[in-house]
Design an enzyme around this catalytic site. Structure first.
Site, PDB file in Angstrom:
ATOM      1  N   THR A 164       0.797  -0.761  -5.302  1.00 17.92           N
ATOM      2  CA  THR A 164      -0.332   0.549  -5.019  1.00 17.92           C
ATOM      3  C   THR A 164      -0.955   0.721  -6.349  1.00 17.92           C
ATOM      4  O   THR A 164      -0.379   0.266  -7.407  1.00 17.92           O
ATOM      5  CB  THR A 164       0.686   1.657  -4.903  1.00 17.92           C
ATOM      6  OG1 THR A 164       1.600   1.475  -3.817  1.00 17.92           O
ATOM      7  CG2 THR A 164       0.075   2.896  -4.834  1.00 17.92           C
ATOM      8  N   LYS A 215      -8.421   2.429   3.221  1.00 17.21           N
ATOM      9  CA  LYS A 215      -7.224   2.268   4.314  1.00 17.21           C
ATOM     10  C   LYS A 215      -7.007   3.757   5.042  1.00 17.21           C
ATOM     11  O   LYS A 215      -6.468   3.811   5.868  1.00 17.21           O
ATOM     12  CB  LYS A 215      -5.998   2.051   3.387  1.00 17.21           C
ATOM     13  CG  LYS A 215      -5.860   0.672   2.980  1.00 17.21           C
ATOM     14  CD  LYS A 215      -4.899   0.539   1.967  1.00 17.21           C
ATOM     15  CE  LYS A 215      -5.064  -0.881   1.015  1.00 17.21           C
ATOM     16  NZ  LYS A 215      -3.885  -0.937  -0.067  1.00 17.21           N
ATOM     17  N   THR A 226       0.917  -1.145  -0.005  1.00 19.15           N
ATOM     18  CA  THR A 226       0.077   0.161   0.241  1.00 19.15           C
ATOM     19  C   THR A 226       0.891   1.310   0.092  1.00 19.15           C
ATOM     20  O   THR A 226       1.936   1.335   0.000  1.00 19.15           O
ATOM     21  CB  THR A 226      -0.844  -0.134   1.189  1.00 19.15           C
ATOM     22  OG1 THR A 226      -1.952   1.008   1.039  1.00 19.15           O
ATOM     23  CG2 THR A 226      -0.346   0.270   2.301  1.00 19.15           C
ATOM     24  N   SER A 233       4.732   0.351   0.999  1.00 21.83           N
ATOM     25  CA  SER A 233       5.754  -0.231   0.006  1.00 21.83           C
ATOM     26  C   SER A 233       5.861   1.144  -0.819  1.00 21.83           C
ATOM     27  O   SER A 233       7.143   1.168  -1.463  1.00 21.83           O
ATOM     28  CB  SER A 233       5.311  -1.146  -0.701  1.00 21.83           C
ATOM     29  OG  SER A 233       3.968  -1.189  -1.375  1.00 21.83           O
ATOM     30  N   GLY A 279      -4.528   6.367   8.751  1.00 19.62           N
ATOM     31  CA  GLY A 279      -4.421   5.439   7.730  1.00 19.62           C
ATOM     32  C   GLY A 279      -3.512   4.310   8.070  1.00 19.62           C
ATOM     33  O   GLY A 279      -2.635   4.445   8.902  1.00 19.62           O
TER      34      GLY A 279
END
Length: 180
Positions: free
Chosen positions: A171, A42, A10, A133, A54
Site C-alpha cells: 500500500t 482503484k 492494495t 492486504s 473499489g
C-alpha cells in the site's frame, strides 16, 4: 474484512458517517515483490456517479468484474442491492468468473457491500469496511477514529489509509478518495 492469500497489493476503505460516504484506495500496483505503478485508480464512480466501487486483487480480474457489475447495474436500473446479489450469483456459478481473484467494495447513498467470488454479499454493521492486504490496518484505524473523534467520513478514510500505507508494504500514500 475478508482476505485470502491471493488478494494482496492494495487497500480499499469505505466509511459511512453522519449521512456521508467516503471510499478511498491507494495507488500502488505490485508484480511479485516489485512496485510497477504508484498512481493507479482503484476507485470508480458508476451508474451516473451514484455508485462508488473499489477493488482489491488482480487488476485484470477486477476490470472484468467492474464490467460485469456495470451490466448488472444497468439491467436492474441502478438497484445496488439487486445488482450485487446477481453479480455474486454469477461470480460463484459462472465457469469463467469463478476463477477471478478479486474483491469488490460497492456503495451508494444508502448501502455498502463487500462482494466476493465465494458468493458472499456482506453489509458492514458499522458502515466501515476494508479489503486488500492493508485492509485490516485501515479498518482498525477507521474504527478507532470513528469511535474517538468527530472527523467526517472523508477525513477518516484519508487518515486510516495513510496509516495503513505506513504498515503494509503493498500500500502506498497516493490516495484516491471519492465521496457521496
Amino acid at each position: 474484512m475478508i482476505r485470502g492469500d491471493s488478494v494482496r497489493s492494495t487497500t480499499i476503505l469505505s466509511v459511512r458517517r453522519d449521512g456521508r460516504l467516503a471510499m478511498g484506495g491507494d495507488g500502488q500496483v505490485t508484480m511479485g515483490e516489485s512496485i510497477v505503478k504508484q498512481n493507479a485508480r482503484k476507485i470508480r464512480r458508476l451508474y451516473n456517479d451514484k455508485i462508488l466501487a473499489g477493488f482489491a486483487g488482480s487488476t485484470a480480474d477486477a476490470l472484468s468484474l467492474f464490467s460485469r457489475f456495470e451490466q448488472k447495474l444497468e439491467e436492474y436500473h441502478g438497484n445496488l442491492s439487486r445488482a450485487v446479489v446477481e453479480l455474486a450469483k454469477d461470480w460463484r456459478t459462472d465457469r469463467a468468473l469463478r476463477h477471478l481473484e478479486a474483491l469488490l467494495l460497492v456503495a451508494d447513498e444508502k448501502n455498502t457491500y463487500l462482494v466476493s467470488g465465494n458468493g458472499d454479499v456482506i453489509e458492514p454493521d458499522d458502515g466501515i469496511v476494508a479489503i486488500g492486504s492493508g485492509g485490516p490496518y485501515a479498518l482498525a484505524a477507521a474504527r478507532a477514529l470513528a469511535k474517538h473523534t468527530s472527523l467526517g467520513s472523508k477525513a477518516i478514510v484519508e487518515e486510516a489509509l495513510s496509516l495503513s500505507a505506513q504498515i503494509c508494504i503493498y500500500t502506498n500514500e497516493h490516495l484516491v478518495i471519492e465521496e457521496l
